[in-house]
Write an enzyme that holds these catalytic residues in place. Structure first.
Site, short mmCIF file in Angstrom:
data_model
loop_
_atom_site.label_atom_id
_atom_site.label_comp_id
_atom_site.label_asym_id
_atom_site.label_seq_id
_atom_site.Cartn_x
_atom_site.Cartn_y
_atom_site.Cartn_z
N ASP A 1 -2.60 0.76 6.99
CA ASP A 1 -1.84 0.59 5.74
C ASP A 1 -1.28 -0.83 5.64
OD1 ASP A 1 -1.33 3.77 4.94
OD2 ASP A 1 -1.41 3.38 7.09
N ASP B 1 0.88 -1.16 0.00
CA ASP B 1 0.00 0.00 0.00
C ASP B 1 0.92 1.22 0.00
OD1 ASP B 1 -2.17 1.70 0.16
OD2 ASP B 1 -2.35 1.51 2.33
N GLU C 1 -1.25 -1.27 -4.92
CA GLU C 1 -2.51 -0.57 -5.15
C GLU C 1 -2.29 0.59 -6.12
OE1 GLU C 1 -6.10 0.17 -2.34
OE2 GLU C 1 -4.67 1.79 -2.01
#
Length: 167
Positions: free
Chosen positions: A140, A7, A67
């Protein structure tokens, strides 16, 4: 298959390594790279790069799932996150790790079965799928594990196709 989920960010980079075998998820390692707010931006990027290299050298993942960036309003934040994401992609490329990118909607859908799922639903499913006692913190880190799970669900076919073309 050993998958590194990331992330991306510049204040916090969540990461998680998940082994996916025979339809089962096994958490291998996870955490977050956290950079101090007062640190000059270039040093923050260097810190992210060094930490990701250590993670890559320790685990040697078969694939990385990252992501895709999605921002609605703050362009300055988006640019800074994009730069940190670039450092992340560089580290992965230098280690020869194939990179797969997923949108937040794809991640939610892969983890919960519903692309519009709320954060608590995603977190609960991560805990269940990985058989964890609690949801990893910070968020996260949990998000990175969700991204790795997403790749196991969606990207396994892509990974097998890449291996076939390399032979």
């Amino acid at each position: 298959m050993l998958i590194l989920g990331i992330d991306p960010g510049y204040a916090i980079v969540g990461w998680g390594v998940v082994r996916y075998e025979r339809g089962r998820f096994v958490p291998v390692d996870f955490g977050a790279v956290t950079t101090p707010a007062g640190m000059p931006f270039g040093q923050r990027l260097a810190m992210i790069y060094r930490n990701l290299n250590e993670i890559l050298e320790r685990h040697h993942p078969d694939a990385a799932a990252v992501e895709k960036l999605y921002f609605q309003s703050n362009k300055t934040t988006a640019i800074d996150v994009a730069q940190a994401r670039g450092v992340t992609m560089l580290a992965l490329e230098q280690h020869g790790v194939p990179v797969f990118e997923y949108t937040p909607m794809q991640v939610k859908s892969a983890v919960t079965g519903y692309g519009q799922a709320q954060k608590p639903q995603v977190m609960e499913m991560i805990k269940r799928l990985l058989r964890l006692r609690e949801v990893p913190k910070p968020d996260d880190t949990a998000d990175a594990l969700a991204i790795a799970i997403c790749h196991a669900q969606y990207g396994g076919l892509q990974q097998r196709l890449i291996r076939r073309t390399e032979r």
